[in-house]
Write a protein that holds these residues in place. Sequence first.
Motif, mmCIF file in Angstrom:
data_model
loop_
_atom_site.group_PDB
_atom_site.id
_atom_site.type_symbol
_atom_site.label_atom_id
_atom_site.label_comp_id
_atom_site.label_asym_id
_atom_site.label_seq_id
_atom_site.Cartn_x
_atom_site.Cartn_y
_atom_site.Cartn_z
ATOM 1 N N VAL A 24 0.838 -1.202 0.000
ATOM 2 C CA VAL A 24 0.000 0.000 0.000
ATOM 3 C C VAL A 24 0.879 1.262 0.000
ATOM 4 O O VAL A 24 1.919 1.295 0.661
ATOM 5 C CB VAL A 24 -0.996 -0.018 1.188
ATOM 6 C CG1 VAL A 24 -0.266 0.028 2.530
ATOM 7 C CG2 VAL A 24 -1.998 1.119 1.098
ATOM 8 N N ASP A 25 0.483 2.230 -0.790
ATOM 9 C CA ASP A 25 1.171 3.527 -0.900
ATOM 10 C C ASP A 25 2.532 3.467 -1.596
ATOM 11 O O ASP A 25 3.246 4.464 -1.629
ATOM 12 C CB ASP A 25 1.366 4.190 0.474
ATOM 13 C CG ASP A 25 0.092 4.871 0.953
ATOM 14 O OD1 ASP A 25 -0.811 5.073 0.118
ATOM 15 O OD2 ASP A 25 0.006 5.186 2.148
ATOM 16 N N HIS A 26 2.901 2.314 -2.130
ATOM 17 C CA HIS A 26 4.181 2.255 -2.830
ATOM 18 C C HIS A 26 4.097 2.785 -4.260
ATOM 19 O O HIS A 26 5.123 2.936 -4.919
ATOM 20 C CB HIS A 26 4.763 0.827 -2.791
ATOM 21 C CG HIS A 26 5.564 0.581 -1.548
ATOM 22 N ND1 HIS A 26 6.523 -0.393 -1.444
ATOM 23 C CD2 HIS A 26 5.534 1.215 -0.350
ATOM 24 C CE1 HIS A 26 7.051 -0.357 -0.232
ATOM 25 N NE2 HIS A 26 6.464 0.594 0.447
ATOM 26 N N GLY A 27 2.857 3.060 -4.720
ATOM 27 C CA GLY A 27 2.730 3.744 -6.012
ATOM 28 C C GLY A 27 2.106 2.947 -7.142
ATOM 29 O O GLY A 27 2.350 3.244 -8.309
ATOM 30 N N LYS A 28 1.274 1.960 -6.810
ATOM 31 C CA LYS A 28 0.622 1.138 -7.850
ATOM 32 C C LYS A 28 -0.302 1.987 -8.740
ATOM 33 O O LYS A 28 -0.221 1.924 -9.962
ATOM 34 C CB LYS A 28 -0.224 0.025 -7.198
ATOM 35 C CG LYS A 28 0.578 -0.951 -6.359
ATOM 36 C CD LYS A 28 -0.306 -2.031 -5.743
ATOM 37 C CE LYS A 28 -1.242 -1.512 -4.647
ATOM 38 N NZ LYS A 28 -0.545 -0.967 -3.469
ATOM 39 N N ALA A 136 10.956 -0.628 -9.320
ATOM 40 C CA ALA A 136 11.442 0.084 -8.130
ATOM 41 C C ALA A 136 11.096 1.548 -8.349
ATOM 42 O O ALA A 136 11.780 2.266 -9.079
ATOM 43 C CB ALA A 136 12.940 -0.121 -7.964
ATOM 44 N N THR A 137 9.995 1.972 -7.743
ATOM 45 C CA THR A 137 9.439 3.270 -8.107
ATOM 46 C C THR A 137 9.819 4.397 -7.136
ATOM 47 O O THR A 137 10.528 4.178 -6.163
ATOM 48 C CB THR A 137 7.903 3.146 -8.304
ATOM 49 O OG1 THR A 137 7.439 4.304 -8.976
ATOM 50 C CG2 THR A 137 7.168 2.952 -7.002
ATOM 51 N N LYS A 138 9.350 5.590 -7.450
ATOM 52 C CA LYS A 138 9.650 6.830 -6.707
ATOM 53 C C LYS A 138 11.143 7.178 -6.791
ATOM 54 O O LYS A 138 11.722 7.738 -5.856
ATOM 55 C CB LYS A 138 9.173 6.752 -5.250
ATOM 56 C CG LYS A 138 7.708 6.347 -5.096
ATOM 57 C CD LYS A 138 7.140 6.675 -3.737
ATOM 58 C CE LYS A 138 5.769 6.019 -3.557
ATOM 59 N NZ LYS A 138 5.163 6.330 -2.255
ATOM 60 N N LEU A 139 11.728 6.855 -7.929
ATOM 61 C CA LEU A 139 13.133 7.151 -8.204
ATOM 62 C C LEU A 139 13.442 8.629 -7.968
ATOM 63 O O LEU A 139 14.518 8.983 -7.466
ATOM 64 C CB LEU A 139 13.385 6.784 -9.669
ATOM 65 C CG LEU A 139 14.780 6.790 -10.245
ATOM 66 C CD1 LEU A 139 15.727 5.927 -9.435
ATOM 67 C CD2 LEU A 139 14.725 6.295 -11.691
ATOM 68 N N ASP A 140 12.479 9.493 -8.330
ATOM 69 C CA ASP A 140 12.694 10.941 -8.176
ATOM 70 C C ASP A 140 12.818 11.370 -6.725
ATOM 71 O O ASP A 140 13.214 12.493 -6.421
ATOM 72 C CB ASP A 140 11.536 11.702 -8.840
ATOM 73 C CG ASP A 140 10.194 11.387 -8.198
ATOM 74 O OD1 ASP A 140 9.627 12.269 -7.547
ATOM 75 O OD2 ASP A 140 9.723 10.233 -8.320
ATOM 76 N N ARG A 141 12.476 10.458 -5.796
ATOM 77 C CA ARG A 141 12.538 10.808 -4.379
ATOM 78 C C ARG A 141 13.884 10.482 -3.744
ATOM 79 O O ARG A 141 14.116 10.817 -2.590
ATOM 80 C CB ARG A 141 11.460 10.044 -3.624
ATOM 81 C CG ARG A 141 10.119 10.698 -3.738
ATOM 82 C CD ARG A 141 9.232 10.001 -2.804
ATOM 83 N NE ARG A 141 8.428 10.896 -2.012
ATOM 84 C CZ ARG A 141 7.588 10.447 -1.095
ATOM 85 N NH1 ARG A 141 7.501 9.156 -0.857
ATOM 86 N NH2 ARG A 141 6.870 11.287 -0.409
HETATM 87 P P1 GDP Z 1 -0.797 2.726 -4.068
HETATM 88 O O1 GDP Z 1 -1.455 2.670 -2.739
HETATM 89 O O2 GDP Z 1 0.245 1.668 -4.187
HETATM 90 O O3 GDP Z 1 -1.745 2.693 -5.235
HETATM 91 O O4 GDP Z 1 0.026 4.108 -4.114
HETATM 92 P P2 GDP Z 1 -0.319 5.483 -4.846
HETATM 93 O O5 GDP Z 1 -0.112 5.395 -6.298
HETATM 94 O O6 GDP Z 1 -1.630 5.971 -4.360
HETATM 95 O O7 GDP Z 1 0.857 6.408 -4.290
HETATM 96 C C1 GDP Z 1 1.012 6.688 -2.916
HETATM 97 C C2 GDP Z 1 1.686 8.048 -2.755
HETATM 98 O O8 GDP Z 1 2.988 8.027 -3.343
HETATM 99 C C3 GDP Z 1 0.936 9.187 -3.450
HETATM 100 O O9 GDP Z 1 1.020 10.339 -2.643
HETATM 101 C C4 GDP Z 1 1.701 9.374 -4.743
HETATM 102 O O10 GDP Z 1 1.620 10.691 -5.240
HETATM 103 C C5 GDP Z 1 3.117 9.037 -4.316
HETATM 104 N N1 GDP Z 1 3.897 8.504 -5.445
HETATM 105 C C6 GDP Z 1 3.598 7.428 -6.214
HETATM 106 N N2 GDP Z 1 4.528 7.251 -7.151
HETATM 107 C C7 GDP Z 1 5.437 8.225 -6.993
HETATM 108 C C8 GDP Z 1 6.655 8.577 -7.674
HETATM 109 O O11 GDP Z 1 7.102 7.926 -8.635
HETATM 110 N N3 GDP Z 1 7.337 9.660 -7.193
HETATM 111 C C9 GDP Z 1 6.899 10.389 -6.121
HETATM 112 N N4 GDP Z 1 7.634 11.415 -5.732
HETATM 113 N N5 GDP Z 1 5.779 10.087 -5.465
HETATM 114 C C10 GDP Z 1 5.044 9.025 -5.889
#
Ligand code: GDP
Length: 358
Positions: A24-28, A136-141
Amino acid sequence: VKKNKDAGDVPHIRTPIVCVLGHVDHGKTSLLDRIRGSSVVSGEAGAITQHIGATIVPIDSITSMSGSMKSLNISIPGLLFIDTPGHHAFTTLRARGGALADMAIVVVDITEGFQPQTIEAIQILRNCKTPFVVAATKLDRVPGWRSTEKSPFLKSFGNQNERVTLLIETKVYDIVATLAEHGFSSERFDRVSDFARNLAIVPVSAHTGEGISDLLMVLIGLAQRYMEEALTLTVDGPGAGTVLEVKEEKGLGATIDVILFDGTIRVGDEIAIATTDGVSTTKVRSLLQPRPMQEILIEDRFLRVKEVVAAAGVKVSAPGLDQVIAGSPVRVIGDEPEDVKASIAREMTEINVTLSPE
Ligand code: GDP
């Protein structure tokens, strides 16, 4: 509907179905949104098309995004992404006793690494023998990362200073180590030479689009190498699908949203469905797909089509759909109606739903 036109000369290889899993919240959701939004302008050839419950990214779109040559000789027409991410969608959407999805993306936040649901995801995929890639996502972070919008990973990686480069290597190796603990051998995608032995890890950012073209190309590679045989399904045979959802629609009554994974479904076809009262049959009244964006002002939000060819997402309107069970199979009845009904009953038993006798 366009009859698998993207398939070119090889119409019998259907679009692989892809599901996204992860913690959860990992960016799916963000990753799916990015993939959906990465289209060539809609209306142009190779544009991404919105289906019911799914999105199709055609191969032209993927190759033009990655700038790679057509000489790759790709026979996969594209990729169909299930719009609903998560383990629940993956495990409840079955097809002929297996998972509906042919492949999966496991999303892991590169700054957090593996979490309980990431581990659960790889265990589920192992049990189902579903090939997958790790995004492996959120590379920009990653602190200090300098982004280049929509750039392939290696190009962006080359623009980083030594400290950031080292940090990324460390994060990727943390993932490699965790996967090893779970019996998977993995590598960063550009270092994988044998995709049968090694899982590919693709660093991406849903926010900047970096690495997305690499991720899509790795998925195409996986499908191409290991699934062609499995994907050579009869797009011309009687349709077979899985019910995503049963939905009440204004003016239509109960409808079912279906992912068609094999064959063709047409208006007027007799279909077998699984309801809470047992297996029953009905006749397709209409097949509906979302209207393209530019026609959104038309009051009716659905487009009526005469037939749909796998793989596709479609809304089916027919009498007697209100008791249909979500996740159950749908089959177009061909020459052997009793066989079709028996096979649905068998599949329902396999997925642990006991149907009362008719
Ligand atoms: P899910 O629960 O796996 O579906 O996750 P979400 O797609 O809802 O993402 C959770 C949070 O991480 C949100 O606030 C997104 O904006 C943020 N997020 C997701 N992907 C990225 C990314 O590639 N870069 C950054 N900086 N934030 C991301």
